[in-house]
Write a protein that holds these residues in place. Sequence first.
Motif, PDB file in Angstrom:
ATOM      1  N   ASP A  50       0.818  -1.221   0.000  1.00  0.00           N
ATOM      2  CA  ASP A  50       0.000   0.000   0.000  1.00  0.00           C
ATOM      3  C   ASP A  50       0.847   1.265   0.000  1.00  0.00           C
ATOM      4  OD1 ASP A  50       0.998  -0.018   2.563  1.00  0.00           O
ATOM      5  OD2 ASP A  50      -0.957   0.145   3.564  1.00  0.00           O
ATOM      6  N   GLY A  51       2.179   1.117  -0.074  1.00  0.00           N
ATOM      7  CA  GLY A  51       3.072   2.267  -0.095  1.00  0.00           C
ATOM      8  C   GLY A  51       3.524   2.750   1.262  1.00  0.00           C
ATOM      9  N   SER A  52       3.089   2.101   2.334  1.00  0.00           N
ATOM     10  CA  SER A  52       3.501   2.500   3.687  1.00  0.00           C
ATOM     11  C   SER A  52       4.906   1.986   3.987  1.00  0.00           C
ATOM     12  CB  SER A  52       2.512   1.962   4.723  1.00  0.00           C
ATOM     13  OG  SER A  52       2.467   0.544   4.697  1.00  0.00           O
ATOM     14  N   ILE A  53       5.575   2.629   4.949  1.00  0.00           N
ATOM     15  CA  ILE A  53       6.918   2.212   5.337  1.00  0.00           C
ATOM     16  C   ILE A  53       6.846   0.827   5.978  1.00  0.00           C
ATOM     17  CG2 ILE A  53       6.952   3.237   7.651  1.00  0.00           C
ATOM     18  CD1 ILE A  53       9.817   3.621   5.142  1.00  0.00           C
ATOM     19  N   TYR A  54       7.863   0.004   5.767  1.00  0.00           N
ATOM     20  CA  TYR A  54       7.772  -1.442   5.964  1.00  0.00           C
ATOM     21  C   TYR A  54       7.379  -1.877   7.382  1.00  0.00           C
ATOM     22  CZ  TYR A  54       9.115  -6.373   5.847  1.00  0.00           C
ATOM     23  OH  TYR A  54       9.127  -7.737   5.943  1.00  0.00           O
ATOM     24  N   HIS A  55       8.172  -1.525   8.395  1.00  0.00           N
ATOM     25  CA  HIS A  55       7.904  -2.039   9.735  1.00  0.00           C
ATOM     26  C   HIS A  55       6.777  -1.293  10.440  1.00  0.00           C
ATOM     27  CE1 HIS A  55      12.127  -3.356   9.085  1.00  0.00           C
ATOM     28  NE2 HIS A  55      11.725  -4.430   9.722  1.00  0.00           N
ATOM     29  N   LEU A  56       6.750   0.027  10.299  1.00  0.00           N
ATOM     30  CA  LEU A  56       5.758   0.824  11.015  1.00  0.00           C
ATOM     31  C   LEU A  56       4.395   0.813  10.340  1.00  0.00           C
ATOM     32  CD1 LEU A  56       7.868   3.946  12.084  1.00  0.00           C
ATOM     33  CD2 LEU A  56       7.572   1.746  13.257  1.00  0.00           C
ATOM     34  N   ASN A  57       4.354   0.404   9.066  1.00  0.00           N
ATOM     35  CA  ASN A  57       3.088   0.318   8.338  1.00  0.00           C
ATOM     36  C   ASN A  57       2.375   1.674   8.290  1.00  0.00           C
ATOM     37  OD1 ASN A  57       1.525  -1.556   6.860  1.00  0.00           O
ATOM     38  ND2 ASN A  57      -0.014  -1.611   8.477  1.00  0.00           N
ATOM     39  N   MET A  58       3.158   2.735   8.127  1.00  0.00           N
ATOM     40  CA  MET A  58       2.667   4.106   8.294  1.00  0.00           C
ATOM     41  C   MET A  58       2.844   4.898   7.012  1.00  0.00           C
ATOM     42  SD  MET A  58       3.874   6.395  11.552  1.00  0.00           S
ATOM     43  CE  MET A  58       2.781   7.612  12.273  1.00  0.00           C
ATOM     44  N   GLN A  59       1.914   5.800   6.753  1.00  0.00           N
ATOM     45  CA  GLN A  59       1.999   6.729   5.625  1.00  0.00           C
ATOM     46  C   GLN A  59       2.462   8.094   6.142  1.00  0.00           C
ATOM     47  OE1 GLN A  59       1.461   5.878   2.518  1.00  0.00           O
ATOM     48  NE2 GLN A  59       0.103   4.089   2.509  1.00  0.00           N
ATOM     49  N   PRO A  60       3.119   8.905   5.318  1.00  0.00           N
ATOM     50  CA  PRO A  60       3.638  10.199   5.787  1.00  0.00           C
ATOM     51  C   PRO A  60       2.593  11.094   6.440  1.00  0.00           C
ATOM     52  CG  PRO A  60       4.572   9.669   3.650  1.00  0.00           C
ATOM     53  CD  PRO A  60       3.531   8.623   3.920  1.00  0.00           C
ATOM     54  N   GLU A  61       1.392  11.136   5.893  1.00  0.00           N
ATOM     55  CA  GLU A  61       0.374  12.034   6.432  1.00  0.00           C
ATOM     56  C   GLU A  61      -0.143  11.591   7.806  1.00  0.00           C
ATOM     57  OE1 GLU A  61      -1.691   9.096   3.628  1.00  0.00           O
ATOM     58  OE2 GLU A  61       0.159  10.309   3.625  1.00  0.00           O
ATOM     59  N   GLN A  62       0.236  10.408   8.246  1.00  0.00           N
ATOM     60  CA  GLN A  62      -0.216   9.894   9.544  1.00  0.00           C
ATOM     61  C   GLN A  62       0.732  10.247  10.682  1.00  0.00           C
ATOM     62  OE1 GLN A  62      -0.456   5.779   8.152  1.00  0.00           O
ATOM     63  NE2 GLN A  62      -2.692   5.871   8.251  1.00  0.00           N
ATOM     64  N   LEU A  63       1.801  10.955  10.377  1.00  0.00           N
ATOM     65  CA  LEU A  63       2.827  11.280  11.372  1.00  0.00           C
ATOM     66  C   LEU A  63       2.807  12.752  11.727  1.00  0.00           C
ATOM     67  CD1 LEU A  63       5.355  10.427  13.025  1.00  0.00           C
ATOM     68  CD2 LEU A  63       6.712  10.904  10.960  1.00  0.00           C
ATOM     69  N   ALA A  64       2.797  13.054  13.022  1.00  0.00           N
ATOM     70  CA  ALA A  64       2.879  14.432  13.504  1.00  0.00           C
ATOM     71  C   ALA A  64       4.344  14.842  13.681  1.00  0.00           C
ATOM     72  CB  ALA A  64       2.135  14.568  14.827  1.00  0.00           C
ATOM     73  N   ASP A  65       4.588  16.143  13.831  1.00  0.00           N
ATOM     74  CA  ASP A  65       5.955  16.630  14.045  1.00  0.00           C
ATOM     75  C   ASP A  65       6.462  16.330  15.456  1.00  0.00           C
ATOM     76  OD1 ASP A  65       6.350  17.616  11.506  1.00  0.00           O
ATOM     77  OD2 ASP A  65       5.656  19.626  11.989  1.00  0.00           O
ATOM     78  N   THR A  66       5.539  16.179  16.403  1.00  0.00           N
ATOM     79  CA  THR A  66       5.901  15.812  17.774  1.00  0.00           C
ATOM     80  C   THR A  66       5.565  14.345  17.974  1.00  0.00           C
ATOM     81  OG1 THR A  66       5.526  18.048  18.640  1.00  0.00           O
ATOM     82  CG2 THR A  66       5.445  16.229  20.222  1.00  0.00           C
TER      83      THR A  66
END
Length: 288
Positions: free
Chosen positions: A13-29
Amino acid sequence: MSLAASELILNPDGSIYHLNMQPEQLADTVILVGDPERVSKISCYFDRIDTEIRKREFVIHTGEMGGKRITVMSTGMGTDNIDIVINELDALVNIDLKTRTLKKELRSLKLLRIGTSGSLREDIPVGSLLMSRYSIGLEGLLGFYERPMSEKENVLAQKAQALLAGLDFGIRPEAVSCGTALLEQFRPAGFLEGITLTATGFYAPQNRELRAKNRMPALLSKFRALEFDGYKASNLEMETAGIYGLATALGHQALSLNAILANREAGIFHDQPKQLVKELIEKSLELI
């Protein structure tokens, strides 16, 4: 140049491998905790939760509290997991995952570890809350990375190496400092400050001995003598040096906050550990 599929690994699905996360799902803090169960104990204070992800030991909640967007995630224990987490968080903000190329404008994250620890000194009692001004890595991770080192970090590393003289330790200690902007942000809470040792394990690497014999029983007593820049070797845990070192290498700010559950010199353990962790969480969120 595009990063190879074997180096930057993505899910279908294009998410990062281990964290299974997309860029827009990450906050700066980003709040980092070891225990997956501690994630919900922090996100329950959020006004809302927008993202919930669970994969292996990585539990991730992103939401909003008081108008501020925050991600809280579990890392599991040890700097081997920290290696995965910090590199993949950085990839989410500083690599274009679609083109596999580095971004021209880099983004800096604020990484806040909220964790538990044991004090090395009798004058740091159980129940204390402590910020890691410096950390000494005794587990080997940072030896694999190039990173800028200040004069103070070089001197502290040399002091740590000198303390290990006579021990067949086999790992070069690495010295790292916290993000100074985050340190100043959290100083109003009145936490103790010290030098945190980061170990590669929980038992013999932290001078515990059950049945397997500890080969270096003098390790902690040697580090109790360490003083540098107005700070003393204060506590022992398993993640801080990795977080600080990779944050420095990648241009992020990091600070480790520790709930002192054990006093190794006195041989005692806190009788209400969950309450102390709750106190640390609440004080930390007030300052975020």
